[in-house]
Design a protein around this motif. Structure first.
Motif, PDB file in Angstrom:
ATOM      1  N   ILE A   1      -6.610  -8.157   8.655  1.00  0.00           N
ATOM      2  CA  ILE A   1      -6.710  -8.457   7.231  1.00  0.00           C
ATOM      3  C   ILE A   1      -6.114  -7.302   6.438  1.00  0.00           C
ATOM      4  O   ILE A   1      -6.530  -6.148   6.581  1.00  0.00           O
TER       5      ILE A   1
ATOM      6  N   ARG B   1      -5.522  -5.337   3.006  1.00  0.00           N
ATOM      7  CA  ARG B   1      -6.269  -5.167   1.766  1.00  0.00           C
ATOM      8  C   ARG B   1      -5.431  -4.368   0.758  1.00  0.00           C
ATOM      9  O   ARG B   1      -4.744  -3.421   1.119  1.00  0.00           O
TER      10      ARG B   1
ATOM     11  N   MET C   1      -9.396  -2.282  -3.672  1.00  0.00           N
ATOM     12  CA  MET C   1     -10.503  -1.648  -2.960  1.00  0.00           C
ATOM     13  C   MET C   1     -11.023  -0.438  -3.736  1.00  0.00           C
ATOM     14  O   MET C   1     -12.242  -0.226  -3.839  1.00  0.00           O
TER      15      MET C   1
ATOM     16  N   THR D   1     -14.579  -7.973  -2.915  1.00  0.00           N
ATOM     17  CA  THR D   1     -13.553  -7.616  -1.935  1.00  0.00           C
ATOM     18  C   THR D   1     -13.892  -6.297  -1.272  1.00  0.00           C
ATOM     19  O   THR D   1     -13.753  -6.139  -0.045  1.00  0.00           O
TER      20      THR D   1
ATOM     21  N   ARG E   1     -16.847  -6.819   1.161  1.00  0.00           N
ATOM     22  CA  ARG E   1     -16.447  -7.583   2.346  1.00  0.00           C
ATOM     23  C   ARG E   1     -15.488  -6.814   3.243  1.00  0.00           C
ATOM     24  O   ARG E   1     -15.195  -7.272   4.359  1.00  0.00           O
ATOM     25  N   GLY E   2     -15.038  -5.663   2.780  1.00  0.00           N
ATOM     26  CA  GLY E   2     -14.096  -4.882   3.583  1.00  0.00           C
ATOM     27  C   GLY E   2     -14.539  -3.462   3.852  1.00  0.00           C
ATOM     28  O   GLY E   2     -13.718  -2.615   4.215  1.00  0.00           O
ATOM     29  N   SER E   3     -15.835  -3.177   3.697  1.00  0.00           N
ATOM     30  CA  SER E   3     -16.341  -1.813   3.878  1.00  0.00           C
ATOM     31  C   SER E   3     -17.472  -1.761   4.911  1.00  0.00           C
ATOM     32  O   SER E   3     -18.093  -2.783   5.219  1.00  0.00           O
TER      33      SER E   3
ATOM     34  N   ASN F   1     -17.568  -4.160   7.700  1.00  0.00           N
ATOM     35  CA  ASN F   1     -17.307  -5.546   7.307  1.00  0.00           C
ATOM     36  C   ASN F   1     -15.818  -5.813   7.346  1.00  0.00           C
ATOM     37  O   ASN F   1     -15.013  -4.939   6.977  1.00  0.00           O
ATOM     38  N   ASP F   2     -15.435  -7.001   7.764  1.00  0.00           N
ATOM     39  CA  ASP F   2     -14.020  -7.314   7.874  1.00  0.00           C
ATOM     40  C   ASP F   2     -13.770  -8.777   7.512  1.00  0.00           C
ATOM     41  O   ASP F   2     -13.347  -9.585   8.324  1.00  0.00           O
TER      42      ASP F   2
ATOM     43  N   PRO G   1     -12.095 -11.605   4.510  1.00  0.00           N
ATOM     44  CA  PRO G   1     -10.971 -11.662   3.557  1.00  0.00           C
ATOM     45  C   PRO G   1     -11.380 -11.305   2.134  1.00  0.00           C
ATOM     46  O   PRO G   1     -12.546 -11.407   1.749  1.00  0.00           O
ATOM     47  N   ALA G   2     -10.390 -10.899   1.377  1.00  0.00           N
ATOM     48  CA  ALA G   2     -10.603 -10.545  -0.030  1.00  0.00           C
ATOM     49  C   ALA G   2     -11.009 -11.772  -0.835  1.00  0.00           C
ATOM     50  O   ALA G   2     -10.787 -12.922  -0.441  1.00  0.00           O
TER      51      ALA G   2
END
Length: 423
Positions: free
Chosen positions: A313, A315, A320, A402, A405-407, A410-411, A413-414
């Motif tokens: 994914i 980012r 972010m 976003t 969900r990406g930190s 966690n992986d 999508p945005a």
């Protein structure tokens, strides 16, 4: 060419006749229900109490009682993609309610989806699920409803678009999507599992939210409790068959019981429409029935929810960074600097499957409108999350989600503009 035209015309006429036949078959009144030949027997106190309990199990008041209104007097607007259906008055008022009904009329509504006069009922009243309810339980429900205070609140006319406002359209829908049935116990399963199946599939009508619906609004029974977007409300009822969403196959039954009884457990909490179900319904069920439901839910056939796929994914670093700043200002005090949460108060965001689901509908709803657990006897003063719709615009909500969900491992999508538009 002329012969082809005549053939097409004949085929079209035949198709029209078939539709008319289906409509006629489904809209004509059933054989008149036999009137009670003897004077109706007064229900026992035990039957009325049983009916009261079953009304709680079915969350009947949730749809048939307006805020501040008389109990079971109807008038709640149920929004659908086809318009608004208003719930009916179930009190024993002889004009506005069901005071002129008998137990057989009520059974026909529950089992066949027809009113006293044979008129087809809209499936916003979930008779496709209630058809599984036994006659004994239907009679107990009717006995209880006869005991509530009569209210002369008139029924409201549905506000549906043409042709969905016609009995003919309902007849076609029923021909395609509904067959009266009943609950059939699985002899290979223990009694507790069958009791749980009866509650979940019947009175509990869980598939009404946790099921997928087709273009005509009918639940896809073959897909079971595989999750679905609740029409109009834009809350996603997660799959109860997938460990990536809300499946409980690996939960201790005690945690499932706690969740349904109090709204929170060591494995998760409820918000949104499910919080209302716990508040109005499942918190009042006895431990045996809750445990039966837990046993049934644990043994649902497993399925896998949709994922983003195997590709890494990518980012946007600027999004972010922006989301991280918003998180530090608005979220970290409760949910922790690294999304660890606070035990017994604020849920962790790191590794939280509600955060990582493919659908972001619930995350957006919670950030915009707040997240509140139900106040129950077992958890009378729950912690809640305030709404941020007055403090954050759509771009900021998307950025902070976003980031979350990406930190911290966690992986997912945005969250983009398309998701934010699905209000």
């Amino acid at each position: 060419m002329r012969r082809l035209f005549i053939l097409l015309a004949l085929l079209a006429s035949l198709a029209l006749l078939c539709v008319v036949a289906v409509v006629a078959l489904n809209t004509r009144g059933e054989d008149p229900l036999p009137a009670d030949m003897a004077a109706p027997v007064a229900p026992s106190a035990a039957q009325v109490e049983r009916g009261r309990y079953l009304a709680l199990a079915g969350n009947c008041a949730g749809c048939h009682t307006t805020r501040g209104g008389a109990a079971y007097a109807g008038g709640v607007g149920i929004e659908t993609p086809f318009g608004t259906v208003f719930s009916s008055n179930l009190t024993p008022d002889p004009q506005a309610g069901i005071g002129s009904w008998n137990a057989a009329h009520f059974w026909r509504a529950m089992h066949n989806g027809r009113s006293k006069d044979g008129r087809l009922l809209y499936p916003a009243f979930p008779y496709p699920n209630f058809t599984r309810v036994t006659r004994e339980d239907s009679d107990a429900l009717f006995a209880y409803l006869r005991s509530v205070a009569p209210a002369p609140t008139p029924n409201l006319a549905h506000q549906l678009r043409f042709p969905y406002d016609t009995q003919a359209a309902l007849a076609v829908w029923r021909a395609l999507s509904f067959t009266p049935g009943g609950f059939v116990a699985d002899p290979a399963r223990p009694a507790e599992w069958n009791r749980g199946a009866y509650l979940v599939e019947g009175l509990g009508h869980c598939i009404a939210c946790h099921g997928t619906r087709n273009v005509l609004g009918a639940t896809e029974e073959k897909l079971g409790l595989s999750g679905g977007l609740i029409p109009v409300e834009n809350w996603y009822a997660p799959s109860l068959t997938s460990k990536r969403e809300a499946g409980v196959a690996d939960w201790d039954p005690r945690d499932i019981v706690a969740l349904l009884k109090t709204g929170t457990s060591a494995r998760g909490s409820v918000m949104g429409p499910m919080a209302d179900v716990v508040f109005r319904s499942t918190q009042y069920l006895d431990e045996a029935d809750l445990h039966a439901m837990a046993v049934y839910l644990k043994e649902l056939p497993a399925s896998e929810a949709a994922t983003a796929g195997g590709a890494p994914i990518r980012r946007d670093a600027r999004v972010m960074e922006r989301g991280g700043k918003i998180y530090d200002q608005r979220c970290a005090y409760c949910h922790g600097d690294v999304g660890q949460g606070a035990l017994g108060a604020y849920p962790p965001l790191a590794g939280n499957r509600a955060v990582l689901m493919a659908s972001t509908a619930n995350l957006i709803q919670v950030v915009r409108h707040g997240g509140f657990l139900p106040a129950t006897a077992g958890n009378p003063r729950p912690y809640g999350m305030p709404p941020f719709n007055q403090a954050l615009d759509d771009d900021e909500v998307a950025a902070v989600l976003t980031f979350v969900r990406g930190s911290w491992g966690n992986d997912a999508p945005a969250v983009g503009a398309r998701e934010m538009m699905r209000r």
